[in-house]
Each structure stands twice: as C-alpha cells, then as structure tokens.
Design an enzyme around this catalytic site. Structure first.
Site, PDB file in Angstrom:
ATOM      1  N   SER A  89       0.807  -1.225   0.000  1.00 35.70           N
ATOM      2  CA  SER A  89       0.000   0.000   0.000  1.00 35.70           C
ATOM      3  C   SER A  89       0.838   1.272   0.000  1.00 35.70           C
ATOM      4  CB  SER A  89      -0.947   0.015   1.204  1.00 35.70           C
ATOM      5  OG  SER A  89      -0.218  -0.087   2.419  1.00 35.70           O
TER       6      SER A  89
ATOM      7  N   ASP B 141      -3.222   8.357   7.703  1.00 34.99           N
ATOM      8  CA  ASP B 141      -4.156   7.485   8.418  1.00 34.99           C
ATOM      9  C   ASP B 141      -3.360   6.716   9.472  1.00 34.99           C
ATOM     10  OD1 ASP B 141      -2.879   5.386   7.086  1.00 34.99           O
ATOM     11  OD2 ASP B 141      -4.488   5.068   5.648  1.00 34.99           O
TER      12      ASP B 141
ATOM     13  N   HIS C   8      -0.191   5.035   7.281  1.00 34.21           N
ATOM     14  CA  HIS C   8       0.504   5.603   6.121  1.00 34.21           C
ATOM     15  C   HIS C   8       0.897   7.057   6.339  1.00 34.21           C
ATOM     16  CE1 HIS C   8      -2.033   2.293   4.447  1.00 34.21           C
ATOM     17  NE2 HIS C   8      -0.889   2.012   3.870  1.00 34.21           N
TER      18      HIS C   8
END
Length: 349
Positions: free
Chosen positions: A36, A324, A327
């Site tokens: 991600s 978040d 991240h």
C-alpha cells in the site's frame, strides 16, 4: 549547515538542472512493486478489503480526487518520479495503455507481502503475480519499440520494491498459527526467502537496478500502537526491534545477491531511521502531530475506516506525520524522498 545537508541540497540542484537542460528523465523506466505504500490504484480493479479510491484519500493530490493512493496526496514514489525527471507518474498496470507503459508501470497492490498467505488474506496481488505482470509489461514494450530498446529500458530502468509491513502487522502479530510456531527471526527468514526469489526472477528478466525499502519503525505507527500497545501511547520497542532485525537481514541478503550477480545493483533504502527521527522529533521537521493520523480519530483508521464522514479528520494534513493509522502524509512522503536521494545515487549511474 551540516555536510550531509549540503550534499543533499547540491544533489537536488543538480537533478533539477539536468532536468531543465534535458527533456528526458535520468533513467529510461521506473517500475514499482509492493504494498500500500506503493499502490497507485491497482486495487481499484478487483474486489479487496483494501482500497483508497474514495475521499478523503487523494483530497490534496494534483486533481484533488482519490486515485487509490493510501495518502492525502503524493506517495514517495511519485516524488521519486519527479526527481528522476519523469513527466508523469508510473500508472497502475491494470489500467495502463501501451502508450503510457513506455516509461514504466506500477504493479503494487495494497495488502501485498513477501508471504503469499498474507496477500491472499486481503485478496491482493501477490509478488509472484506482480512479477508475472511485469513480464507481460516487458513483452508489450518489446512489441511496441523492439527488443533492443526494450532491453535497454529494462536493464537501465530503476525497479523499486516495498513489502514486509503487512506480513508483520496484518498477519504475524495477530495470527497465533504463525507467532506461536515461528520467532520473529524465523518468520523474517521466510520473508527474505521470498525476497531472494523475487530478485532472482527479475534478474532473469533482464533487470539490473533494484531499490528495496526497509521496514519502517512499525512500533511507532499510530495504528500499531493502538492495536498492539495495550493502552500505551508510546512507540513499542518490541515491534521496532523486530523491524531492525529484519532490516539487518535484508541488507545481508541483498549483499549476497549482489555478490552472486556482479552486474546487479541493489540499494536498500533505509526509511526506518529517517521516519523514526521525524516521529520522535516532529517539531524539528515542521510537524506538530506524530501520534495520530489526520483521518478520523487518527489512531487506527485505514481504507474504508478512513472515509468522507470520518469524525475528527483534520483540515490541514501538512502538520501531521501520518495521514491514516499506518501511512505517512504527503508532506512526510516528500521529506522522506528528499532524505533518501543520496542513498539511490548508484541506481542512476
């Protein structure tokens, strides 16, 4: 001004000057693999629990629209593409056309790990599948520009990989079938066997320049503190120790690969220490918040938990180290990329 800072500024100026003089990027192609931290939209194309193609993800991106990036704006690889002189960012392979593939592609998928069973938990794209897509990319490029030019793009291009965090945070630490059987060191060995196979496969396909990121200070990620910290509000040394142990083995494995393949260049990008410095001394780097992410409560949200109606989402993410629960924010990504410029010089030459 510190010597290292001077060198970084000089390098930045050189890169900018080169790109102003020459319209071509410093390398012929940029290809991205991993999880991600690298995914720019591949997960948009199939059913998976991990997506970021909705607001507030992407709200500070160039288009102010969500793209699938797990960030409020640009990822570190976006900034890397800019510094290398590319006019566009490598697009997600699953939505790219033959024309847009001529400068590289992004094969990353949120939820991917070195351990295939981690990836399958989230129905993401495994690393072997990403390599398979890369081979398809290579063949498509060869049909478009010819084998000779395609080989030059592959051997001269930079290939970046980021993986491992999901293996620990989203599998090992919560899976008794793993953490009661394997020690963190033994589990790391399993992951690095996969890494070794990944590099060898790319080498067989003609790749000669690879950059791989270390694990971040996992014990300092807001979501990790919330889930595994048992009420503490501080970085967890146990998780950070596991990350440092893995990173040491990653360096050793990479050195062995370079010794085996003399024409192969591997740079292990150390993101652990630069990110830890930012987290532990945020004000020294222009940030005011390093314990919580910008989205929602900032302590655990990720993917669908970070959405347009998440209560508490900050209005200005530039003061937040994290976007978040797991991240970095765009501002942190930009700072990290600048700090890593010097480490990647050998991949440009």
């Amino acid at each position: 001004m510190e010597y290292s800072t001077c060198r970084l500024l000089i390098l930045s100026c050189i890169a900018v000057s080169i790109n102003m003089i020459h319209s071509n990027p410093l390398v012929p192609a940029l290809c991205i693999f991993g999880d991600s931290s690298m995914d720019v939209g591949n997960n948009n194309h199939f059913m998976t629990l991990l997506k970021a193609n909705f607001l507030p993800y992407g709200r500070d991106f160039i288009t102010h629209k969500p793209t699938g990036r797990f960030c409020n704006g640009k990822l570190a690889v976006d900034y890397a593409a800019e510094y290398l002189g590319f006019k566009t960012y490598p697009l997600p392979y699953l939505s790219a056309t033959n024309e847009t593939l001529l400068t590289g592609a992004n094969f990353a998928s949120a939820g991917t790990g070195f351990y295939d069973k981690t990836t399958l938990l989230f129905q993401a794209i495994t690393l072997p599948r990403q390599v398979s897509y890369y081979e398809d990319w290579r063949n498509r490029v060869a049909r478009k520009v010819g084998k000779e030019r395609a080989y030059a793009m592959i051997s001269g291009g930079i290939h970046i990989l980021s993986a491992g965090s999901s293996d620990f945070l989203q599998n090992y630490y919560i899976n008794p079938l793993l953490n009661t059987i394997y020690t963190p060191s033994q589990f790391s060995d399993i992951l690095l066997t996969s890494y070794n196979t990944f590099v060898q496969k790319l080498y067989q396909l003609g790749v000669r320049k690879i950059g791989v990121t270390t694990l971040p200070p996992m014990g300092c990620l807001p979501g990790a503190i919330t889930l595994f910290g048992f009420g503490t509000n501080k970085c967890m040394s146990r998780l950070n120790d596991d990350a440092m142990m893995f990173n040491k083995s990653l360096n050793e494995t990479s050195q062995k690969l370079v010794a085996r393949y003399r024409d192969l260049k591997i740079v292990v990008f150390d993101i652990y220490q630069p990110l830890l410095d930012i987290i532990t001394k945020p004000s020294d780097h222009g940030f005011s918040e390093s314990r919580r992410g910008c989205c929602g409560t900032g302590i655990v949200e990720i993917s669908f938990l970070c959405n347009a109606i998440s209560i508490g989402t900050c209005s200005n993410a530039t003061s937040y180290v994290f976007w978040d629960g797991f991240h970095p924010s765009e501002a942190t990504n930009q700072m990290l990329t600048r700090k890593l410029l010097m480490q990647g010089l050998s991949l440009i030459s």
